[in-house]
Design a protein around this motif. Structure first.
Motif, PDB file in Angstrom:
ATOM      1  N   LEU A  92       0.933  -1.109   0.007  1.00  0.00           N
ATOM      2  CA  LEU A  92      -0.014   0.092   0.060  1.00  0.00           C
ATOM      3  C   LEU A  92       0.805   1.268  -0.104  1.00  0.00           C
ATOM      4  N   MET A  93       1.843   1.280   0.747  1.00  0.00           N
ATOM      5  CA  MET A  93       2.595   2.478   0.785  1.00  0.00           C
ATOM      6  C   MET A  93       3.707   2.537  -0.329  1.00  0.00           C
ATOM      7  N   SER A  94       3.759   1.491  -1.197  1.00  0.00           N
ATOM      8  CA  SER A  94       4.587   1.459  -2.411  1.00  0.00           C
ATOM      9  C   SER A  94       3.810   2.218  -3.394  1.00  0.00           C
ATOM     10  N   ALA A 101       4.086   5.998  -5.134  1.00  0.00           N
ATOM     11  CA  ALA A 101       4.012   6.226  -6.806  1.00  0.00           C
ATOM     12  C   ALA A 101       3.136   7.324  -7.113  1.00  0.00           C
ATOM     13  N   LYS A 102       2.071   7.440  -6.197  1.00  0.00           N
ATOM     14  CA  LYS A 102       1.020   8.540  -6.657  1.00  0.00           C
ATOM     15  C   LYS A 102       1.284  10.076  -6.309  1.00  0.00           C
ATOM     16  N   PHE A 156       7.127  12.648  -5.061  1.00  0.00           N
ATOM     17  CA  PHE A 156       8.187  11.680  -5.246  1.00  0.00           C
ATOM     18  C   PHE A 156       8.196  11.315  -6.801  1.00  0.00           C
ATOM     19  N   HIS A 157       7.794  11.935  -7.578  1.00  0.00           N
ATOM     20  CA  HIS A 157       7.904  11.596  -9.219  1.00  0.00           C
ATOM     21  C   HIS A 157       9.280  12.032  -9.687  1.00  0.00           C
TER      22      HIS A 157
END
Length: 255
Positions: free
Chosen positions: A194-196, A200-201, A205-206
């Motif tokens: 879930l945290m991963s 990603a969203k 962090f992009h």
């Protein structure tokens, strides 16, 4: 000596599924390496000395962009920084008197899958067990690259795409067995997934490299697990019925 031989054989047998999975993934790398203009020798040497899918696939892109050696080294350091954490975790399972040469050789052969199998061994880790894992896993990775380069563009696109996701099947095979019957570990694995996905969203962090995301997730999830479910006994293993959360260090890196 007899014990070392038995440990090597056990490791070799346990590493066969890893080698088969590596063959499929590195086959794709070989095909892409040929498209990038690398020779058969160059592609095979890269696989033999690196043993990292993320690093090697990224390297092809950097080579195509005519990146400098410094840029290449920096990218590889960030992408593979998670292996430093895996090395630290695995070193705790070695005997304190283990010679430096064993630690040096084991460090070269640490991959996500080899770490996942080795860290779940109960008791102290015999270096020859890891040598056995490496003896079946490394040839699978190298031979896959070899045949991938030879095959080139012969295979249809759908088969190439199927081979490229084989690594995720290996990750699932690593996390399912120790999670059976262990609600704590199962919860940690689900939390890491879930945290991963959450990371990603997040737009912030992009621009963070995948390798550094793995480092952040590993430290964060392992820290949460260690705080909520501390290990009571130092010699506790990570079997399916145990309370150890050691695999959580790995699962944070896999997702």
């Amino acid at each position: 000596m007899g014990t070392n031989r038995i440990q090597w054989k056990n490791g070799f047998c346990d590493g066969i599924p890893i080698g088969l999975g590596y063959f499929a993934v590195s086959f794709t790398f070989g095909i892409l390496a040929k498209k990038a203009g690398l020779t058969l020798f160059q592609a095979v040497v890269i696989s033999l000395t690196n043993l990292t899918s993320a690093g090697q696939f990224a390297a092809l892109g950097l080579m195509g962009a005519s990146a400098t050696y410094l840029e290449m080294a920096s990218a590889q350091l960030i992408l593979n920084l998670r292996y430093c954490l895996m090395s630290c975790a695995l070193s705790q399972k070695l005997d304190a008197k283990a010679p430096f040469i064993h630690r040096f050789l084991l460090a070269h052969g640490i991959t996500d899958e080899i770490f996942g199998v080795a860290v779940c061994k109960s008791g102290k880790l015999n270096p020859f067990y890891n040598y056995g894992l490496m003896s079946s896993a490394i040839p699978g990775w190298t031979l896959g690259t070899f045949f991938g380069v030879i095959s080139g563009e012969v295979l249809p696109e759908r088969i190439i795409n199927a081979l490229s996701i084989a690594l995720y099947g290996m990750f699932i095979a690593v996390i399912i067995p120790p999670a059976k019957g262990n609600k704590v570990l199962t919860g940690i694995i689900l939390l890491s997934m879930l945290m991963s996905s959450f990371f990603a969203k997040l737009e912030i962090f992009h621009h963070v490299s995948p390798g550094f995301k793995i480092i952040i997730l590993t430290i964060l999830i392992a820290g949460i697990a260690a705080f909520l479910f501390p290990i009571r006994e130092a010699d506790e293993d990570c079997s399916a019925g145990g309370k150890s959360i050691a695999p959580a260090l790995q699962e944070g890196g896999l997702t």
